[in-house]
Design an enzyme around this catalytic site. Structure first.
Site, PDB file in Angstrom:
ATOM      1  N   ILE A  75       1.250  -1.239  -0.018  1.00 48.84           N
ATOM      2  CA  ILE A  75       0.423  -0.194  -0.243  1.00 48.84           C
ATOM      3  C   ILE A  75       1.142   1.263   0.056  1.00 48.84           C
ATOM      4  O   ILE A  75       1.180   2.033   1.021  1.00 48.84           O
ATOM      5  CB  ILE A  75      -0.824   0.015   1.113  1.00 48.84           C
ATOM      6  CG1 ILE A  75      -1.639  -1.504   1.100  1.00 48.84           C
ATOM      7  CG2 ILE A  75      -1.681   1.113   1.192  1.00 48.84           C
ATOM      8  CD1 ILE A  75      -2.309  -0.983   2.901  1.00 48.84           C
ATOM      9  N   PRO A  76       2.013   1.324  -1.373  1.00 52.58           N
ATOM     10  CA  PRO A  76       2.432   3.101  -1.427  1.00 52.58           C
ATOM     11  C   PRO A  76       1.874   3.934  -1.162  1.00 52.58           C
ATOM     12  O   PRO A  76       0.268   4.007  -1.104  1.00 52.58           O
ATOM     13  CB  PRO A  76       2.946   2.352  -1.987  1.00 52.58           C
ATOM     14  CG  PRO A  76       1.696   1.512  -2.860  1.00 52.58           C
ATOM     15  CD  PRO A  76       1.630   0.509  -2.516  1.00 52.58           C
ATOM     16  N   HIS A  77       2.096   4.884  -0.007  1.00 51.78           N
ATOM     17  CA  HIS A  77       1.070   6.316  -0.174  1.00 51.78           C
ATOM     18  C   HIS A  77       2.505   7.150   0.296  1.00 51.78           C
ATOM     19  O   HIS A  77       2.744   7.349   0.804  1.00 51.78           O
ATOM     20  CB  HIS A  77      -0.531   5.716   1.193  1.00 51.78           C
ATOM     21  CG  HIS A  77       0.897   5.473   2.246  1.00 51.78           C
ATOM     22  ND1 HIS A  77       1.261   4.414   2.867  1.00 51.78           N
ATOM     23  CD2 HIS A  77       1.518   6.014   3.900  1.00 51.78           C
ATOM     24  CE1 HIS A  77       2.136   4.051   3.898  1.00 51.78           C
ATOM     25  NE2 HIS A  77       1.919   4.970   4.022  1.00 51.78           N
ATOM     26  N   GLY A  78       1.543   8.857  -0.006  1.00 59.48           N
ATOM     27  CA  GLY A  78       2.199   9.618   0.767  1.00 59.48           C
ATOM     28  C   GLY A  78       0.885  11.118   0.259  1.00 59.48           C
ATOM     29  O   GLY A  78      -0.123  10.482  -0.423  1.00 59.48           O
TER      30      GLY A  78
END
Length: 153
Positions: A64-67
């Site tokens: 779950i890549p996030h930013g």
């Protein structure tokens, strides 16, 4: 709020072909930029910086890549089923083939964390993950994501 409030049907990539974590992040950043009107390089840099803090792979073949982005208007999700699993430096050592990208406005705070928790709960459900892996087109994937967890199991 259902997961489908975060991801639109056009934000689903049913068979993304990538060979590495970096390439996956680049492809996801490009699609996210296209759909949100954000700068592709800015999206990629935010994702890369977050990965430097620690992998966003949560185990069971899921990442779950996030930013957060200052100019983003609302929380945005993008789902990709990879055509083959890749190394994402997961704590459990499992290669990743299900990726849910989450971008949030800089001031999102608790909403961002709640969205992350909901996504993690959904994708760590083995029945849902199995259905997502078996789905071959964007509409089928969207239908699985739209199911409430109890119904999807």
């Amino acid at each position: 709020m259902p997961i489908t409030d975060l991801v639109a049907p056009e934000a689903i990539l049913p068979a993304l072909k990538v060979n590495s974590k970096k390439q996956a992040l680049q492809e996801l950043a490009a699609k996210a930029a296209e759909l949100t009107g954000q700068n592709e390089r800015a999206v990629f840099e935010v994702l890369l910086q977050r990965e430097k803090l620690g992998t966003t792979a949560v185990g069971y073949g899921v990442a779950i890549p996030h930013g957060k982005l200052p100019k983003l208007e609302k929380i945005f999700g993008l789902f990709a089923r990879l055509d083959r699993p890749i190394d994402f430096e997961s704590m459990d050592g499992q290669p990743v083939d299900l990726v849910f990208l989450l971008l949030a406005p800089e001031g999102a705070g608790a909403d961002h964390l709640k969205a992350l928790a909901r996504i993690a709960r959904l994708l760590r459900d083995q029945d849902i993950a199995k259905k997502l892996r078996a789905s071959r087109d964007a509409q089928a994937i969207y239908s699985v994501l739209a199911l409430p967890p109890a119904t999807a199991a």
